[in-house]
Design a protein around this motif. Sequence first.
Motif, PDB file in Angstrom:
ATOM      1  N   LEU A 165      43.006  45.868  37.457  1.00 35.92           N
ATOM      2  CA  LEU A 165      42.300  46.608  36.263  1.00 35.92           C
ATOM      3  C   LEU A 165      40.827  47.206  36.447  1.00 35.92           C
ATOM      4  N   GLU A 166      40.313  46.770  36.617  1.00 37.34           N
ATOM      5  CA  GLU A 166      38.440  46.853  36.743  1.00 37.34           C
ATOM      6  C   GLU A 166      38.508  47.830  37.537  1.00 37.34           C
ATOM      7  N   GLU A 211      41.585  54.424  26.494  1.00 28.65           N
ATOM      8  CA  GLU A 211      42.901  54.102  26.156  1.00 28.65           C
ATOM      9  C   GLU A 211      44.085  54.432  26.953  1.00 28.65           C
ATOM     10  N   SER A 259      51.305  49.286  39.490  1.00 26.83           N
ATOM     11  CA  SER A 259      51.876  48.650  40.450  1.00 26.83           C
ATOM     12  C   SER A 259      53.139  48.640  40.832  1.00 26.83           C
ATOM     13  N   GLU A 294      40.093  50.467  37.455  1.00 31.24           N
ATOM     14  CA  GLU A 294      41.262  50.934  36.713  1.00 31.24           C
ATOM     15  C   GLU A 294      40.176  52.110  36.277  1.00 31.24           C
ATOM     16  N   TYR A 295      39.727  50.721  34.840  1.00 29.69           N
ATOM     17  CA  TYR A 295      38.807  51.275  34.020  1.00 29.69           C
ATOM     18  C   TYR A 295      37.882  51.900  34.894  1.00 29.69           C
ATOM     19  N   VAL A 314      44.385  53.748  29.781  1.00 31.07           N
ATOM     20  CA  VAL A 314      44.239  52.684  31.368  1.00 31.07           C
ATOM     21  C   VAL A 314      45.006  51.771  31.385  1.00 31.07           C
ATOM     22  N   GLU A 315      45.815  50.799  30.497  1.00 33.92           N
ATOM     23  CA  GLU A 315      46.247  50.331  30.620  1.00 33.92           C
ATOM     24  C   GLU A 315      47.960  50.379  31.076  1.00 33.92           C
ATOM     25  N   LYS A 316      48.237  51.801  30.023  1.00 34.07           N
ATOM     26  CA  LYS A 316      49.724  51.572  31.253  1.00 34.07           C
ATOM     27  C   LYS A 316      49.689  52.715  32.193  1.00 34.07           C
ATOM     28  N   HIS A 360      48.002  51.752  34.263  1.00 30.75           N
ATOM     29  CA  HIS A 360      47.926  50.766  35.278  1.00 30.75           C
ATOM     30  C   HIS A 360      49.344  49.730  35.784  1.00 30.75           C
ATOM     31  N   GLN A 361      49.652  49.732  34.212  1.00 33.69           N
ATOM     32  CA  GLN A 361      51.141  49.160  34.167  1.00 33.69           C
ATOM     33  C   GLN A 361      52.442  49.754  35.728  1.00 33.69           C
TER      34      GLN A 361
END
Length: 190
Positions: free
Chosen positions: A45-46, A20, A30, A48-49, A22-24, A26-27
């Motif tokens: 992203l993959e 939960e 970047s 990072e997951y 990961v997306e933040k 990953h941002q």
Amino acid sequence: MICDAVLVGTKVVLVPYRAEHVEKYHQWMSNPLLRELTASDPLALEEEYEMPSAWHKTSVDFIYTELTFIILVRAAGRDVSSFSMAGDVNLFLKGNPGDEDPEAEAEIMIAAPVYRRQGFAYEALRLMLSYVTASSADFGQFESLEDNPPPPSPIAIKPTCLVVRISQSNTPSISLFERLGFSVVKVVGV
């Protein structure tokens, strides 16, 4: 299991890095400046997951493993899922604790600029370092939140095994670790 630990401070709560987050995360990664300051390579992203499960491979007989917590800003209430992400704190474990020269490399990143220079990094590092260097006798010092059990027993790393590697130009980070009792023992020119 150590990767289930939730460490609670007055300003921050450290939680295991999970899907939960990961997306933040990953941002944040970047951002080329954050990657430079953390000496990180860009990941898809993959990829990072895949990191949360890789970062929770800890054991008593570690050869090389990582312990990663997401730094959450503690807010009113006890619902950890409502706390904002500020960064992460890591410990990279190399060697075996019984060896003469095991090493535990600490790292910290306050990725969200709004949370910098407010003491969050200092408290997050103090929590992490206290946790990993605590003996079982010291273990009662860790608070738990209502829905989270107290963290499991610490891994009891000797404080003399703790190291950090910081770019000479990253003076805020150098200053932070000096406040925590670290001192320069080696300077590498590259």
